[in-house]
Write a protein that holds these residues in place. Structure first.
Motif, PDB file in Angstrom:
ATOM      1  N   GLU A 259       0.812  -1.224   0.000  1.00  0.00           N
ATOM      2  CA  GLU A 259       0.000   0.000   0.000  1.00  0.00           C
ATOM      3  C   GLU A 259       0.845   1.274   0.000  1.00  0.00           C
ATOM      4  OE1 GLU A 259      -3.588   0.843   1.110  1.00  0.00           O
ATOM      5  OE2 GLU A 259      -4.424  -1.157   1.027  1.00  0.00           O
TER       6      GLU A 259
ATOM      7  N   ARG B 252      -2.223   1.557  -4.085  1.00  0.00           N
ATOM      8  CA  ARG B 252      -3.141   2.102  -3.079  1.00  0.00           C
ATOM      9  C   ARG B 252      -4.267   2.909  -3.734  1.00  0.00           C
ATOM     10  NH1 ARG B 252       0.121   5.113  -1.048  1.00  0.00           N
ATOM     11  NH2 ARG B 252      -0.660   7.013  -1.988  1.00  0.00           N
TER      12      ARG B 252
ATOM     13  N   ARG C  56      -8.283   2.540  -3.511  1.00  0.00           N
ATOM     14  CA  ARG C  56      -9.105   3.661  -3.061  1.00  0.00           C
ATOM     15  C   ARG C  56     -10.287   3.883  -3.998  1.00  0.00           C
ATOM     16  NH1 ARG C  56     -10.371   8.691  -3.832  1.00  0.00           N
ATOM     17  NH2 ARG C  56      -9.155   8.930  -5.721  1.00  0.00           N
TER      18      ARG C  56
ATOM     19  N   ARG D 195      -7.204   7.665   1.313  1.00  0.00           N
ATOM     20  CA  ARG D 195      -6.526   6.414   1.672  1.00  0.00           C
ATOM     21  C   ARG D 195      -5.028   6.680   1.676  1.00  0.00           C
ATOM     22  NH1 ARG D 195      -8.498   1.062   1.562  1.00  0.00           N
ATOM     23  NH2 ARG D 195      -6.857  -0.493   1.579  1.00  0.00           N
ATOM     24  N   THR D 196      -4.425   6.611   2.857  1.00  0.00           N
ATOM     25  CA  THR D 196      -2.977   6.817   2.967  1.00  0.00           C
ATOM     26  C   THR D 196      -2.418   5.800   3.951  1.00  0.00           C
ATOM     27  OG1 THR D 196      -3.099   8.296   4.888  1.00  0.00           O
ATOM     28  CG2 THR D 196      -3.239   9.337   2.719  1.00  0.00           C
ATOM     29  N   MET D 197      -1.104   5.610   3.894  1.00  0.00           N
ATOM     30  CA  MET D 197      -0.468   4.691   4.838  1.00  0.00           C
ATOM     31  C   MET D 197      -0.604   5.222   6.260  1.00  0.00           C
ATOM     32  SD  MET D 197       0.875   1.783   4.957  1.00  0.00           S
ATOM     33  CE  MET D 197       1.948   1.043   3.732  1.00  0.00           C
TER      34      MET D 197
ATOM     35  N   HIS E  97      -3.904   4.424   7.562  1.00  0.00           N
ATOM     36  CA  HIS E  97      -4.018   3.029   8.013  1.00  0.00           C
ATOM     37  C   HIS E  97      -3.486   2.869   9.434  1.00  0.00           C
ATOM     38  CE1 HIS E  97      -5.489   1.546   4.301  1.00  0.00           C
ATOM     39  NE2 HIS E  97      -4.356   1.594   3.623  1.00  0.00           N
TER      40      HIS E  97
END
Ligand SMILES: [Zn+2]
Ligand SMILES: [Zn+2]
Length: 370
Positions: A162, A168, A172, A180-182, A185
């Motif tokens: 991701e 990623r 998304r 949606r980002t690391m 998460h």
């Protein structure tokens, strides 16, 4: 995030640099003092203890310092910085593709740990306590198996794949998510961890659990059924009235984790704005703004409404800035009244837990001034 400055020239050196961009001094993050120190080969003494470069300094470009000599309470460090020591599993050394992704992922993880410690949340490593915090950073691209991002009994599993923008971003779009980002998460998964140790067990549990069920719903509802339902039917049509995201509608646990992540998004971003000297002056704008927005040093003793009011204006500004660059909004969310209440609960749990945890941990706490 704090504006970390060079100890030599006081220039803004930032959170990830191993060298001051202004004067070139080698610098490292010292967590207990939340500051950068000169990170020479031989290390630096702080209050009688020697701090040296993290052993991941050259491999994944970590710019944190760690204790040179460890005692029983910090034996799990083994040359790594505190966040690095929380990594329980990572790709094999010969898996160069996965290891490459480890660099940016570890950076996001360090940002997370820094923020948790700064908020005063307990960060108890798995190598010191059963069920303590641990990270398995694995790649579904190199293991050949789908790595499921999640949390179980203190262990947070992250799919390194991701960290690849194309991978990623496809997920998304497929999942219809606005963000949606690391880092997102990490913030979400750690929310599961804190619900478990602060709300469902731990000192405040009896008091919190009833309230939590009243606000988020009963977490004893079948999780397996919830997943089935969510992926078969999606979120209820009117989810925006009471949830921060579609995913939050799946199960009370996900609702809590989403709200926890948003609490970290909001406080981390406001903090960054404040550390940049940003304020919004109401008499300087063409539109109606009831008062100046001056981000506070701490919102710990403020009601959630104060934090969210400042955030409303700041995020509106950030969103317009992004639009001016042709980008999607920085914060593509709206916060309806029921979510204000949920964030208020998260705010309360975090504040009260921070006040309760008085034990001094040499790895993360600033020594009290003499
Ligand atoms: Zn400098
Ligand atoms: Zn490190």
């Amino acid at each position: 995030m704090h504006a970390l400055t060079c100890p030599i020239c006081n220039a803004l050196s930032g959170f990830v640099n191993q060298r001051c961009p202004e004067c070139g001094t080698t610098v490292g993050v010292h967590l207990p003092s939340r500051s950068l120190l000169v990170a020479s080969e031989e290390g630096v003494d702080v209050d009688g203890r020697r701090w040296v470069r993290c052993s991941n300094w050259d491999t994944t470009g970590c710019n944190w310092l760690t204790l040179a000599e460890v005692d029983d309470s910090s034996i799990g460090l083994r040359g790594r910085c505190f966040p690095g020591s929380l990594v329980r599993r990572h790709p094999d050394a010969d898996d160069t593709i996965a290891l490459e992704k480890l660099t940016s992922t570890s950076r996001d993880m360090r940002m997370l740990i820094y923020q948790l410690v700064d908020l005063g949340l307990p960060v108890e490593p798995f190598w010191r306590t059963d069920g303590g915090l641990a990270f398995d950073l694995l790649s579904s691209q190199t293991t050949g198996q789908q790595v499921l991002i999640g949390h179980a009994n203190g262990v947070i599993t992250i799919d390194l794949a991701e960290s690849l923008d194309a991978y990623r971003e496809r997920l998304r779009v497929d999942l219809g998510e606005p963000y949606r980002t690391m880092l997102g998460h990490f913030r979400h998964e750690v929310g599961h961890y804190y619900e478990h140790i602060l709300v469902e067990t731990g000192d405040g549990a009896t008091e919190y659990l009833d309230k939590c069920r009243e606000i988020f719903g009963d977490e004893r509802a079948s999780y397996a059924d919830a997943i089935d339902r969510h992926y078969k039917y999606g979120a209820p049509r009117d989810w925006r009235k009471s949830y921060i995201s579609e995913y939050a509608t799946m199960h009370p646990w996900e609702d809590f984790a989403e709200c926890f992540a948003h609490y970290l998004h909001i406080t981390g971003t406001i903090d960054t704005a404040r550390e940049s000297g940003l304020m919004l002056e109401s008499d300087q704008v063409r539109f109606t703004m009831n008062r100046d927005i001056v981000p506070l040093e701490s919102y710990a003793d403020e009601p959630i409404e104060r934090l969210l009011y400042d955030w409303k204006w700041l995020s509106m500004m950030f969103n317009r800035v992004n639009a001016a660059m042709g980008r999607r909004p920085l914060y593509p969310f709206e916060i309806p009244q029921p979510v204000v209440r949920k964030l208020g609960f998260v705010h309360r749990v975090i504040r009260e837990s921070a006040k309760r945890s008085t034990a001094v941990d040499p790895l993360v706490d600033t020594p009290a001034p003499a």
